[in-house]
Scaffold this motif. Structure first.
Motif, PDB file in Angstrom:
ATOM      1  N   UNK A   4       0.824  -1.206   0.000  1.00 48.03           N
ATOM      2  CA  UNK A   4       0.000   0.000   0.000  1.00 48.03           C
ATOM      3  C   UNK A   4       0.863   1.263   0.000  1.00 48.03           C
ATOM      4  N   UNK A   5       2.006   1.209   0.693  1.00 50.72           N
ATOM      5  CA  UNK A   5       2.918   2.356   0.681  1.00 50.72           C
ATOM      6  C   UNK A   5       3.494   2.566  -0.715  1.00 50.72           C
ATOM      7  N   UNK A   6       3.864   1.474  -1.366  1.00 50.44           N
ATOM      8  CA  UNK A   6       4.407   1.564  -2.718  1.00 50.44           C
ATOM      9  C   UNK A   6       3.362   2.109  -3.681  1.00 50.44           C
ATOM     10  N   UNK A   7       2.126   1.647  -3.514  1.00 48.69           N
ATOM     11  CA  UNK A   7       1.036   2.156  -4.345  1.00 48.69           C
ATOM     12  C   UNK A   7       0.825   3.643  -4.080  1.00 48.69           C
ATOM     13  N   UNK A   8       0.974   4.053  -2.837  1.00 46.19           N
ATOM     14  CA  UNK A   8       0.853   5.470  -2.489  1.00 46.19           C
ATOM     15  C   UNK A   8       1.919   6.314  -3.155  1.00 46.19           C
ATOM     16  N   UNK A   9       3.144   5.820  -3.196  1.00 43.59           N
ATOM     17  CA  UNK A   9       4.230   6.533  -3.874  1.00 43.59           C
ATOM     18  C   UNK A   9       3.896   6.663  -5.362  1.00 43.59           C
ATOM     19  N   UNK A  10       3.462   5.563  -5.951  1.00 43.13           N
ATOM     20  CA  UNK A  10       3.125   5.536  -7.374  1.00 43.13           C
ATOM     21  C   UNK A  10       2.006   6.517  -7.699  1.00 43.13           C
ATOM     22  N   UNK A  11       0.946   6.486  -6.907  1.00 43.65           N
ATOM     23  CA  UNK A  11      -0.191   7.357  -7.165  1.00 43.65           C
ATOM     24  C   UNK A  11       0.159   8.822  -6.937  1.00 43.65           C
ATOM     25  N   UNK A  12       0.958   9.104  -5.933  1.00 48.30           N
ATOM     26  CA  UNK A  12       1.382  10.485  -5.699  1.00 48.30           C
ATOM     27  C   UNK A  12       2.271  11.003  -6.825  1.00 48.30           C
ATOM     28  N   UNK A  14       1.944  10.120  -9.931  1.00 50.41           N
ATOM     29  CA  UNK A  14       1.009  10.429 -11.008  1.00 50.41           C
ATOM     30  C   UNK A  14       0.182  11.675 -10.698  1.00 50.41           C
ATOM     31  N   UNK A  15      -0.132  11.897  -9.435  1.00 50.41           N
ATOM     32  CA  UNK A  15      -0.844  13.116  -9.053  1.00 50.41           C
ATOM     33  C   UNK A  15       0.025  14.343  -9.341  1.00 50.41           C
ATOM     34  N   UNK A  16       1.318  14.234  -9.057  1.00 53.40           N
ATOM     35  CA  UNK A  16       2.240  15.326  -9.380  1.00 53.40           C
ATOM     36  C   UNK A  16       2.287  15.542 -10.883  1.00 53.40           C
ATOM     37  N   UNK A  17       2.302  14.454 -11.642  1.00 53.72           N
ATOM     38  CA  UNK A  17       2.286  14.561 -13.095  1.00 53.72           C
ATOM     39  C   UNK A  17       1.030  15.237 -13.600  1.00 53.72           C
ATOM     40  N   UNK A  18      -0.083  14.962 -12.925  1.00 56.34           N
ATOM     41  CA  UNK A  18      -1.335  15.588 -13.357  1.00 56.34           C
ATOM     42  C   UNK A  18      -1.310  17.093 -13.110  1.00 56.34           C
ATOM     43  N   UNK A  19      -0.626  17.524 -12.065  1.00 58.92           N
ATOM     44  CA  UNK A  19      -0.490  18.965 -11.809  1.00 58.92           C
ATOM     45  C   UNK A  19       0.292  19.612 -12.949  1.00 58.92           C
ATOM     46  N   UNK A  20       1.363  18.972 -13.366  1.00 60.93           N
ATOM     47  CA  UNK A  20       2.153  19.496 -14.480  1.00 60.93           C
ATOM     48  C   UNK A  20       1.335  19.462 -15.772  1.00 60.93           C
ATOM     49  N   UNK A  21       0.599  18.384 -15.991  1.00 62.44           N
ATOM     50  CA  UNK A  21      -0.221  18.261 -17.199  1.00 62.44           C
ATOM     51  C   UNK A  21      -1.299  19.326 -17.273  1.00 62.44           C
ATOM     52  N   UNK A  22      -1.929  19.597 -16.151  1.00 65.22           N
ATOM     53  CA  UNK A  22      -2.955  20.650 -16.120  1.00 65.22           C
ATOM     54  C   UNK A  22      -2.361  22.005 -16.471  1.00 65.22           C
ATOM     55  N   UNK A  23      -1.212  22.311 -15.895  1.00 69.55           N
ATOM     56  CA  UNK A  23      -0.565  23.598 -16.168  1.00 69.55           C
ATOM     57  C   UNK A  23      -0.181  23.713 -17.638  1.00 69.55           C
ATOM     58  N   UNK A  24       0.380  22.632 -18.190  1.00 66.22           N
ATOM     59  CA  UNK A  24       0.805  22.662 -19.584  1.00 66.22           C
ATOM     60  C   UNK A  24      -0.395  22.781 -20.519  1.00 66.22           C
ATOM     61  N   UNK A  25      -1.458  22.025 -20.238  1.00 72.70           N
ATOM     62  CA  UNK A  25      -2.670  22.109 -21.066  1.00 72.70           C
ATOM     63  C   UNK A  25      -3.267  23.509 -20.999  1.00 72.70           C
ATOM     64  N   UNK A  59      -7.202   7.340  -4.684  1.00 76.85           N
ATOM     65  CA  UNK A  59      -6.342   7.529  -3.520  1.00 76.85           C
ATOM     66  C   UNK A  59      -7.164   7.531  -2.234  1.00 76.85           C
ATOM     67  N   UNK A  60      -8.340   8.130  -2.286  1.00 76.12           N
ATOM     68  CA  UNK A  60      -9.228   8.135  -1.125  1.00 76.12           C
ATOM     69  C   UNK A  60      -9.719   6.733  -0.778  1.00 76.12           C
ATOM     70  N   UNK A  61     -10.065   5.952  -1.798  1.00 81.57           N
ATOM     71  CA  UNK A  61     -10.506   4.574  -1.560  1.00 81.57           C
ATOM     72  C   UNK A  61      -9.407   3.755  -0.886  1.00 81.57           C
ATOM     73  N   UNK A  62      -8.174   4.062  -1.215  1.00 81.72           N
ATOM     74  CA  UNK A  62      -7.031   3.342  -0.646  1.00 81.72           C
ATOM     75  C   UNK A  62      -6.517   3.981   0.638  1.00 81.72           C
ATOM     76  N   UNK A  63      -7.112   5.108   1.005  1.00 81.59           N
ATOM     77  CA  UNK A  63      -6.680   5.883   2.166  1.00 81.59           C
ATOM     78  C   UNK A  63      -5.215   6.289   2.035  1.00 81.59           C
ATOM     79  N   UNK A  64      -4.855   6.709   0.820  1.00 84.23           N
ATOM     80  CA  UNK A  64      -3.511   7.202   0.530  1.00 84.23           C
ATOM     81  C   UNK A  64      -3.547   8.720   0.651  1.00 84.23           C
ATOM     82  N   UNK A  65      -2.692   9.258   1.490  1.00 78.86           N
ATOM     83  CA  UNK A  65      -2.613  10.709   1.656  1.00 78.86           C
ATOM     84  C   UNK A  65      -1.881  11.335   0.476  1.00 78.86           C
ATOM     85  N   UNK A  66      -2.330  12.537   0.126  1.00 82.75           N
ATOM     86  CA  UNK A  66      -1.620  13.298  -0.900  1.00 82.75           C
ATOM     87  C   UNK A  66      -0.294  13.767  -0.324  1.00 82.75           C
TER      88      UNK A  66
END
Length: 161
Positions: A4-12, A14-25, A59-66
């Motif tokens: 679950x920790x590894x999944x949290x790292x992975x999802x975070x 991708x969340x960071x990537x989405x921030x960059x993607x939103x800005x670029x778009x 992330x919420x379903x997995x209880x992974x913190x941002x």
């Protein structure tokens, strides 16, 4: 590290990537207002916002913190890329557009790969089963298909004699 920790790292990541993607778009949309590319980018920006919300729900379903530092890093990375992807440094607005659409396309490809991976994991992790990965996968594929002609047009304008 636990799965679950590894999944949290992975999802975070991708969340960071989405921030960059939103800005670029957003930047591409604003710089191409009144054009077909601008219309495509307006819709794409909206889709990326929805995809980001879907990721936050997972992330919420997995209880992974941002991880706010990673999210900020994604934003900073996009801002730094603006320095490099500047027509004054690339030598051409068309080349800048090509590099920007290519970066966005690669981000969409990464998002697609994330949805495919999560769909695979959902088969053995019931916490992930509530998400409609097929819809998210198809939306990412559509985003790539929609952006690709504009990327290729920028390449043609950049490199044609």
């Amino acid at each position: 590290m636990a799965a679950n920790e590894l999944l949290g790292v992975y999802l975070n990541d991708h969340l960071a990537g989405s921030a960059a993607g939103l800005e670029l778009a957003e930047k591409l949309r604003d710089n191409n207002q009144g054009t077909e590319l601008g219309k495509v980018l307006a819709a794409l920006h909206h889709d990326i916002e929805q995809d980001r919300s879907a990721l936050e729900e997972v992330m919420g379903q997995l209880e992974v913190d941002k991880h706010p530092v990673k999210e900020a890093a994604g934003w900073v990375l996009e801002r730094l890329s603006r320095l490099r992807l500047n027509p004054a440094l690339t030598g051409s607005a068309d080349l800048t557009r090509l590099l920007e659409t290519e970066a966005l396309s690669l981000g969409i490809e990464g998002k697609l790969r994330m949805w495919l991976a999560l769909k695979e994991v959902a088969a053995s992790d019931h916490r992930l089963a509530a998400t409609d990965y097929d819809r998210l996968i198809e939306r990412a594929r559509t985003q790539r298909r929609t952006l690709e002609p504009h990327r290729l047009a920028a390449a043609l304008r950049s490199f044609s004699a």
